[in-house]
Each structure stands twice: as structure tokens, then as C-alpha cells.
Write an enzyme that holds these catalytic residues in place. Structure first.
Site, mmCIF file in Angstrom:
data_model
loop_
_atom_site.group_PDB
_atom_site.id
_atom_site.type_symbol
_atom_site.label_atom_id
_atom_site.label_comp_id
_atom_site.label_asym_id
_atom_site.label_seq_id
_atom_site.Cartn_x
_atom_site.Cartn_y
_atom_site.Cartn_z
ATOM 1 N N ARG A 36 8.305 -53.252 16.885
ATOM 2 C CA ARG A 36 8.644 -52.880 15.811
ATOM 3 C C ARG A 36 8.332 -53.362 14.408
ATOM 4 N NH1 ARG A 36 15.557 -52.569 17.149
ATOM 5 N NH2 ARG A 36 15.389 -50.460 18.076
ATOM 6 N N LYS A 193 24.871 -43.746 34.106
ATOM 7 C CA LYS A 193 26.330 -43.079 33.661
ATOM 8 C C LYS A 193 26.355 -41.791 32.908
ATOM 9 C CE LYS A 193 29.397 -46.861 34.019
ATOM 10 N NZ LYS A 193 30.747 -47.807 33.443
ATOM 11 N N GLY A 350 15.505 -48.241 24.990
ATOM 12 C CA GLY A 350 14.812 -49.625 25.088
ATOM 13 C C GLY A 350 14.526 -49.648 26.704
ATOM 14 N N GLY A 373 19.458 -46.149 20.104
ATOM 15 C CA GLY A 373 20.879 -45.302 19.735
ATOM 16 C C GLY A 373 20.200 -44.162 18.948
HETATM 17 C C1 3PG Z 1 18.934 -51.246 17.502
HETATM 18 O O1 3PG Z 1 18.426 -52.335 17.890
HETATM 19 O O2 3PG Z 1 19.115 -50.231 18.332
HETATM 20 C C2 3PG Z 1 18.871 -50.788 15.774
HETATM 21 O O3 3PG Z 1 18.417 -51.778 15.386
HETATM 22 C C3 3PG Z 1 20.305 -50.559 15.635
HETATM 23 O O4 3PG Z 1 20.963 -52.026 15.884
HETATM 24 P P1 3PG Z 1 22.673 -51.605 16.173
HETATM 25 O O5 3PG Z 1 22.885 -50.751 17.206
HETATM 26 O O6 3PG Z 1 23.461 -53.009 15.888
HETATM 27 O O7 3PG Z 1 23.238 -50.844 14.816
HETATM 28 MG MG MG Z 2 21.799 -50.219 19.319
#
Ligand code: 3PG
Ligand code: MG
Length: 391
Positions: A36, A193, A350, A373
């Protein structure tokens, strides 16, 4: 694109508030994956080349509005300096006067924006304070764009704003994969899931030509069709929902590809005793931990007919051998086809990126998103507040 880029902005002599996502994994006080950080380098370099002073705003972990020593961005500072190949000045509580006094081209990193609730509450006072620190706002944090926070959303309304290079790259790759793709498009969705990916499946069946479902969530679909999945991970209460998704896919002309055979085991452990069985013959005391070879062949056929692939989630329990076999085979095929110029391949999340890299395939994909996310929400068809605010 509705938003401006760094090319559209006059940055000479300007302080450029730059929202980055350097929420990187750490172990024993060291950054274990600096991807990142590496991916924001083009933005920082361009801002400096254009005569601007980048002031990086970032979060680290989820400190819930409190100062938490382990979540100080000072821990990341050495990795930021090394990866950007520049000196970086760390500032805990910035003021406009302090920033104005710095020589042009200094790179600043401001302490964790989440050390106050005003950030996560998207408090207008915080957004105003941040805006008072700079002349221009550049959002390069696609992976945090699903959060409507003061440093990702609020501040964008108060300053001339643009997307950074990584934000641009992420959005272009995703648009090429799902908004204006070369068809046929195949999506691979895996993971444990169904319940966490309902919106995703609902959106994808309307957009893609083939949807490969793998991992634990495939069991829910198999069970919903009356197949006995033994002791496999399965959300039996979602049978009706699964059937509804299959019906919607059918109506939309999206072909759903489910496993036809499976590698089953009697315990969840590396190198556990295992067998390949037809999905209709899963022993009642065994669990499905991976897709079998006939399923992999079917996925391979679908890949061969496709021009675009979008991937989120592994096909099996890829963390433990040999249950990574199906994921590895499919990933390696996608990588080879991409390398040969026959496929546009985009992946994110991830776990997914870890699985593709473990298969030695990640480097050959057309694009690997830095987002988890945010990638998912984008694939679900949701508006990301951090992106919308740039428009
Ligand atoms: C992540 O690692 O998915 C982003 O940096 C967002 O982090 P968060 O889910 O804590 O908002
Ligand atoms: Mg996250």
C-alpha cells in the site's frame, strides 16, 4: 471520469492534503507488506514534481477515537521513508503556520486521523480544520473510500479536490472489469459465507456472463439444491436465498458454475487424509475443503471462453495444503492467459490477494487492488462516499 486528476490541478507552491491508505500489516514492530505504501509513490512524486507540498493524512487500525500508542503512524514512518525513497516529516498536531514554514517539496505525514471520533463521525469541524491546513485535496485512498469520514469525504467538499494516481488506477481497472468490460465476463466469488456476500452475488448476476462460486459458500448453494454436504461449512438457513440467487441468475442469463466434485477431509488440518468425491457423494462425516479436478476443468473451460475476469475469494481452504489445489490451478491459468494477452484479470480483497500470491499468480494479473472492503462494496454496485465526494 467525473472527477479531476492531478493533471487538472495547479499545485505550484500549494499545500496538497493527500489522503492515503497506509493501513499496512505489521508484526513484531515491522511492516510485513509495504504494498500500500509503494502504490502511493506515483502520487507523492507527481505532487512534488508539480511544485506542491504533500501532507499525507491516513488512519492506522481502529483506535475508536482514542490515542492508542500501538496505532501511532510513527511506527510506520521508517517504512514510509524507505518505500517512498524520501525524507518524511512526522507531525502529531499540524497547524497551518507550521506547514507554511516548511520548504516546498517537504513530505509530511500527519498522525492517525482516527485518534479523534470527529474523523469517523465525519464531523464538519474536523473537515473544516483539515481544509484550513491545505490549498488542494487529493484523495489517493481508494481502499478507504467506502468510509464517509472527515478526511475521506467531508474535506473533499471544502477544497478543490482531485483523485490521486492510485485512486485513478483502481477506478479505471474496476470500470474495465465490470462497467465497460470486454465480454464474456467471468466473476469468481469464493470465501466462507454466503451471508457476507449476498449483495455482491445479487449485483454480479446482473452484470457478468459466468459466476464461479467456490469455497464454503458453494456448499450453501449445493445444499439448497438438495445435495447432502455432510459436515461441510454451510449456511442451511440461507437455502431459500441461495435458490433465489440461482433464479435471478437464470433470468439475467448469467451461468452459475458450482463445484461438481470436491476434495473432502475429516479434519481441518494441513495434509489431513482426504479424498476426491462427486458432490453427490460427500460422506456424512466428512467436509468439503476444496473443489475437485473436474470442477477445476470446468472453471478452466469458462476462463478460456472469457475476455475479462474479476475475482474475490478463494475456491477452497487455500491456507492449508493440499486444499489450495483448485485455487492455485485457477489462479495460474488466469495468470497465464493474462500474460498471453487473452484475458483482463482484476482481483481484490486481502484473502484473495494472499491466495493469488501464494499461487505465484498475482504478479501476472492485469490489476490487483489494494482494497478489501472498498473493493467488495464497489463490486456490490454501491456508491463509495470517498469517490462520490470528488465528483
Ligand atoms: C482497510 O484496511 O480495509 C482500509 O484501510 C479501511 O480500514 P477500515 O476497515 O478500518 O475502515
Ligand atoms: Mg477493512
Amino acid at each position: 471520469m467525473a472527477w479531476k486528476t492531478l493533471d487538472d490541478m495547479d499545485l505550484n507552491g500549494k499545500i496538497v492534503l493527500t489522503r492515503v491508505d497506509i493501513n499496512v500489516p505489521m508484526a513484531d514492530g515491522r511492516v510485513t507488506d509495504a504494498t500500500r505504501i509503494a502504490r502511493i509513490k506515483p502520487t507523492i512524486d507527481d505532487i512534488i514534481a508539480k511544485g506542491g507540498t504533500p501532507v499525507m493524512l491516513a488512519h492506522f487500525g481502529r483506535p475508536k477515537g482514542q490515542y492508542v500508542a500501538e496505532m501511532s503512524l510513527s511506527h510506520i514512518l521508517p517504512a514510509v521513508k524507505e518505500t517512498l525513497g524520501r525524507d518524511v516529516t512526522f507531525i502529531e498536531k499540524p497547524s497551518r503556520e507550521e506547514l507554511d514554514a516548511l520548504p516546498a517539496g517537504t513530505v509530511i505525514l500527519v498522525e492517525n486521523t482516527r485518534f479523534t471520533n470527529m474523523e469517523t463521525d465525519n464531523d464538519p469541524k474536523m473537515a473544516q480544520f483539515l481544509a484550513s491546513l491545505g490549498d488542494v485535496f487529493c484523495n489517493d485512498a481508494f481502499s478507504a473510500a467506502h468510509r464517509a469520514h472527515a478526511s475521506t469525504e467531508g474535506v473533499a467538499h471544502l477544497l478543490p479536490s482531485c483523485a490521486g494516481r492510485l485512486m485513478q488506477a483502481e477506478l479505471s481497472a474496476l470500470e474495465a472489469a465490470l462497467t465497460t468490460p470486454k465480454r464474456p465476463v467471468v466473476a469468481v466469488v469464493g470465501g466462507a459465507k454466503v451471508s457476507t456476500k449476498l449483495d455482491l452475488l445479487g449485483n454480479l448476476v446482473r452484470k457478468v456472463d459466468y459466476l464461479v462460486i467456490g469455497g464454503g459458500m458453494a456448499n450453501t448453494f449445493l445444499a439448497a439444491q438438495g445435495i447432502d454436504v455432510g459436515k461441510s461449512l454451510c449456511e442451511h438457513d440461507l437455502a431459500e436465498t441461495a435458490r433465489d440467487i440461482l433464479k435471478k441468475a437464470d433470468e439475467a442469463g448469467c451461468e452459475i458454475i458450482l463445484p461438481v466434485d470436491a476434495r473432502v477431509a475429516w479434519e481441518f488440518a494441513a495434509n489431513a487424509k482426504n479424498e476426491i468425491v462427486d458432490v453427490t457423494a460427500v460422506p456424512s462425516d466428512a467436509m468439503i475443503l476444496d473443489a475437485g479436478p473436474a470442477s477445476v476443468d470446468r472453471v478452466a473451460e469458462v476462463f478460456k471462453s472469457a475476455k475479462t475476469l474479476i475475482w474475490n475469494g478463494p475456491l477452497g481452504a487455500f491456507e492449508i495444503e493440499p486444499f489450495d489445489t483448485a485455487t492455485n490451478a485457477a489462479a495460474q491459468q488466469a495468470a497465464a492467459m493474462t500474460k498471453a494477452g487473452d484475458l483482463i484479470s482484476v482481483a481484490g480483497g486481502g484473502d484473495t490477494v494472499a491466495a493469488l500470491n501464494k499461487a505465484g499468480a498475482g504478479a501476472d494479473f492485469t490489476y490487483i487492488s489494494t482494497a478489501g472492503g472498498a473493493f467488495l462494496e464497489w463490486m456490490e454496485g454501491k456508491t463509495l462516499p470517498g469517490v462520490a465526494a470528488l465528483g
